[in-house]
Each structure stands twice: as C-alpha cells, then as structure tokens.
Design a protein around this motif. Structure first.
Motif, PDB file in Angstrom:
ATOM      1  N   THR A  76       0.831  -1.197   0.000  1.00  0.00           N
ATOM      2  CA  THR A  76       0.000   0.000   0.000  1.00  0.00           C
ATOM      3  C   THR A  76       0.875   1.261   0.000  1.00  0.00           C
ATOM      4  O   THR A  76       0.599   2.220  -0.729  1.00  0.00           O
ATOM      5  CB  THR A  76      -0.946  -0.007   1.220  1.00  0.00           C
ATOM      6  N   ASN A  77       1.944   1.243   0.796  1.00  0.00           N
ATOM      7  CA  ASN A  77       2.852   2.402   0.824  1.00  0.00           C
ATOM      8  C   ASN A  77       3.427   2.677  -0.565  1.00  0.00           C
ATOM      9  O   ASN A  77       3.453   3.828  -1.012  1.00  0.00           O
ATOM     10  CB  ASN A  77       4.004   2.154   1.806  1.00  0.00           C
ATOM     11  N   LEU A  78       3.878   1.616  -1.225  1.00  0.00           N
ATOM     12  CA  LEU A  78       4.465   1.786  -2.558  1.00  0.00           C
ATOM     13  C   LEU A  78       3.409   2.315  -3.533  1.00  0.00           C
ATOM     14  O   LEU A  78       3.689   3.199  -4.349  1.00  0.00           O
ATOM     15  CB  LEU A  78       5.016   0.448  -3.067  1.00  0.00           C
ATOM     16  N   PHE A  79       2.187   1.798  -3.394  1.00  0.00           N
ATOM     17  CA  PHE A  79       1.114   2.255  -4.281  1.00  0.00           C
ATOM     18  C   PHE A  79       0.869   3.755  -4.085  1.00  0.00           C
ATOM     19  O   PHE A  79       0.726   4.498  -5.054  1.00  0.00           O
ATOM     20  CB  PHE A  79      -0.180   1.474  -4.005  1.00  0.00           C
ATOM     21  N   ILE A  80       0.865   4.195  -2.827  1.00  0.00           N
ATOM     22  CA  ILE A  80       0.586   5.615  -2.563  1.00  0.00           C
ATOM     23  C   ILE A  80       1.705   6.500  -3.116  1.00  0.00           C
ATOM     24  O   ILE A  80       1.448   7.524  -3.752  1.00  0.00           O
ATOM     25  CB  ILE A  80       0.357   5.836  -1.045  1.00  0.00           C
ATOM     26  N   ILE A  81       2.971   6.056  -2.919  1.00  0.00           N
ATOM     27  CA  ILE A  81       4.104   6.830  -3.460  1.00  0.00           C
ATOM     28  C   ILE A  81       3.990   6.920  -4.982  1.00  0.00           C
ATOM     29  O   ILE A  81       4.124   7.987  -5.578  1.00  0.00           O
ATOM     30  CB  ILE A  81       5.445   6.158  -3.068  1.00  0.00           C
ATOM     31  N   THR A  82       3.705   5.783  -5.622  1.00  0.00           N
ATOM     32  CA  THR A  82       3.580   5.749  -7.084  1.00  0.00           C
ATOM     33  C   THR A  82       2.430   6.642  -7.544  1.00  0.00           C
ATOM     34  O   THR A  82       2.537   7.366  -8.533  1.00  0.00           O
ATOM     35  CB  THR A  82       3.354   4.290  -7.563  1.00  0.00           C
TER      36      THR A  82
END
Ligand code: CUA
Length: 309
Positions: free
Chosen positions: A15-21
C-alpha cells in the motif's frame, strides 16, 4: 475486499508503494496536463498574427526530458525491489516446515496444517498477530492466492511450491479470491482467512482434529449410509469413514464452515440441499456432477453433513 486497507506488514508495504507511485504519477499528470492547458490558451493563434519562429533542436531540453523520466523510473524500480523484499522476506522462503499448505484446485482451496494434521477447505484459520509460513501450490492449472488485506498475490503453480507469510494484525475475517484465470469457475474460488485469538484458534484446531461420530439413528444415519455407499466417497474425505476422495473438499467438519462451494453459497441446510440437488445449476462446470438424487436422499445427506461438526 478493501484492497488498500492493509492488515499486515506485508500488505502495508505494498500500500505504501502504491501511494508513493500514485503521488508521483499524479504530480506528472498535473504538470503535463496543466502545461498543455496553459499553452493551448497562452499561445493560441491570434487574428493577423504572422507565423511564429520555427525551432529545430533544443539539446538541453531534450536531455532534460530524457533524463528526468529515467530518474523517476529508477527511483520507482528501487522502491519496488525494496517492497518485494519486505512483502516476502527471504526468511519466509522455503521454511523447514510450513505452518499451512494451500493447494489450489479447480475451483476450491485445499488447506493443510502439517504441524497439527488439520485438513480443511476454502476457510483458513490463523491466530491473529502471528506470522504463518505458507506454502502455495496447485493440483491442476495455475491459480493465484490473493487476500489483499494480508499481503501480495502468490501464484499457485503445479509442481512448483511458492512461499509467503500470512499474518493478520487483528482478529477478523479477511476475504480473498483466485487472482489468475483458471477456467469456468475462476470467479467462484473465494478464500476466507479467519484470524482468531490464540485461544480461539487452539480451540478450533482441537475441534478440527476430533473425528466426528457417524450417526447411528434418524435421518442423519440414513444420510451417512447414502454418503458412504454412494458416489460421494469417490471425491470427498470424511475422517472416520471409508470416504477418502480428494477431488472435492474434505467434509469432515463441513458443518462448521461459513460457506459452501468455495464461497458461492452461505452454509445453511437449505443451501446445502440446493447444492446437492444440482451443483451444476449453482456453479456450472464445477467437478461435482448432478447426481439426480431423490429429494428424500438429499434431505438425509443434508442431515448427515449438518452433523459433521
Ligand atoms: Cu483458480 Cu482462478
């Protein structure tokens, strides 16, 4: 399935990576779409205007718009590699003995707990807050085990076990599904992960290991007779009987499950009767044929299965 509400570390990092992306992609969209909109109005042709000066080649600009996306992609690549490592730590790979072995079938999930000997289907119980090493494989075609709140997808590949850690941060039911097209009933290959307190999980394990009594009187006894002498035993297992088939789910404690048909119906006596009467009407193409059983036999079978606790 609330995909972006993580309930484990392994889902959190994704989820963190998705938000950064999403933020990086969103900024690029705003810059590009904003610039285009601005330029359309600022530099539109005015009446009587001469042809603007023509430019050929802008070396600095060309380097900038080549290097910048390269840097953005490199950053995302590094972040993705880091997330892959965190979502599936090396320590979880090929453990000495997995806590759970999940075997995908067309179209249901076989679930084993090698350390205790529990066998169940489609509904996976785990103790909340505890990392469970999980082996995922397939009995037929490629499937994909995915419970979004708990972590990344895991391909279920025949002859090639994959390993992940399943963990839920708090007690609750977490829904999942098969995430790789695997045939007609791919959509009805649902997963329920039921995370419980350690005490509840231990009680569940104990109950699962109990061999149910075969009823000796009443409708349930008739049902047991139909089951054991009929076609059912070719495909299903019930501990303590001669039913040892493995084409369909183990039914030793089927009465304790929340759903039947890998999530297609709630597990109620009425739905069980509907299912046994003609499984093909409920889940067309599944490997349980319509046995054209008379209603009296269906009712007896339901009474027997309801007694399997
Ligand atoms: Cu199993 Cu899609």
């Amino acid at each position: 399935m609330p995909t972006f509400i993580p309930h484990s570390l392994y889902a959190q990092v994704i989820t963190n990576l998705f938000i950064i992306t999403l933020i990086i992609g969103g900024l690029i969209f705003l810059i590009v779409a904003g610039s285009v909109t601005y330029i359309i109005f600022r530099y539109r042709e005015k009446p009587g205007q001469a042809e603007p000066q023509q430019n050929f080649g802008q070396l600095k600009l060309e380097i900038a718009w080549t290097v910048t996306p390269g840097i953005i992609l490199l950053v995302l690549f590094i972040l993705t590699l880091r997330t892959m490592g965190q979502a599936n730590p090396a320590a979880a790979q090929n453990p000495a003995q997995p806590d759970i072995v999940i075997i995908a079938h067309q179209w249901w999930w076989e679930v084993h707990y090698p350390k205790t000997g529990v066998v169940t289907a489609n509904e996976i119980h785990i103790p909340a807050g505890k990392a469970y090493y999980t082996e995922v494989e397939s009995a037929d075609v490629i499937h994909d085990f995915w419970v979004p709140e708990l972590g990344p997808k895991v391909d279920a590949i025949p002859g090639h076990p994959n390993y992940r850690t399943i963990e839920a941060d708090k007690a609750g039911t977490y829904l999942g599904t098969c995430a790789e097209y695997c045939g007609a009933q791919h959509a009805w290959m649902r997963i329920r992960v039921i995370a419980q307190s350690q005490a509840d999980f231990d009680a569940w394990t104990k109950a699962q290991l109990k061999v149910p009594q075969t009823p000796t009187s009443g409708l349930a006894a008739d049902g047991a007779k139909y089951f054991i002498q009929g076609a059912c035993v070719a495909c299903h297992t019930i501990a303590g009987t001669n039913a040892k088939g493995n084409v369909g789910p183990d039914l030793t404690h089927v009465a304790e499950r929340e759903t039947i048909g890998a999530g297609v119906l709630d597990n109620t006596p009425g739905n069980l009767a509907t299912w046994i009467t003609n499984p093909q009407a409920i889940k067309p193409g599944n490997h349980m044929p319509n046995l054209n059983l008379p209603t009296s036999e269906v009712q007896a079978l339901v009474a027997y299965l309801e007694a399997l606790k």
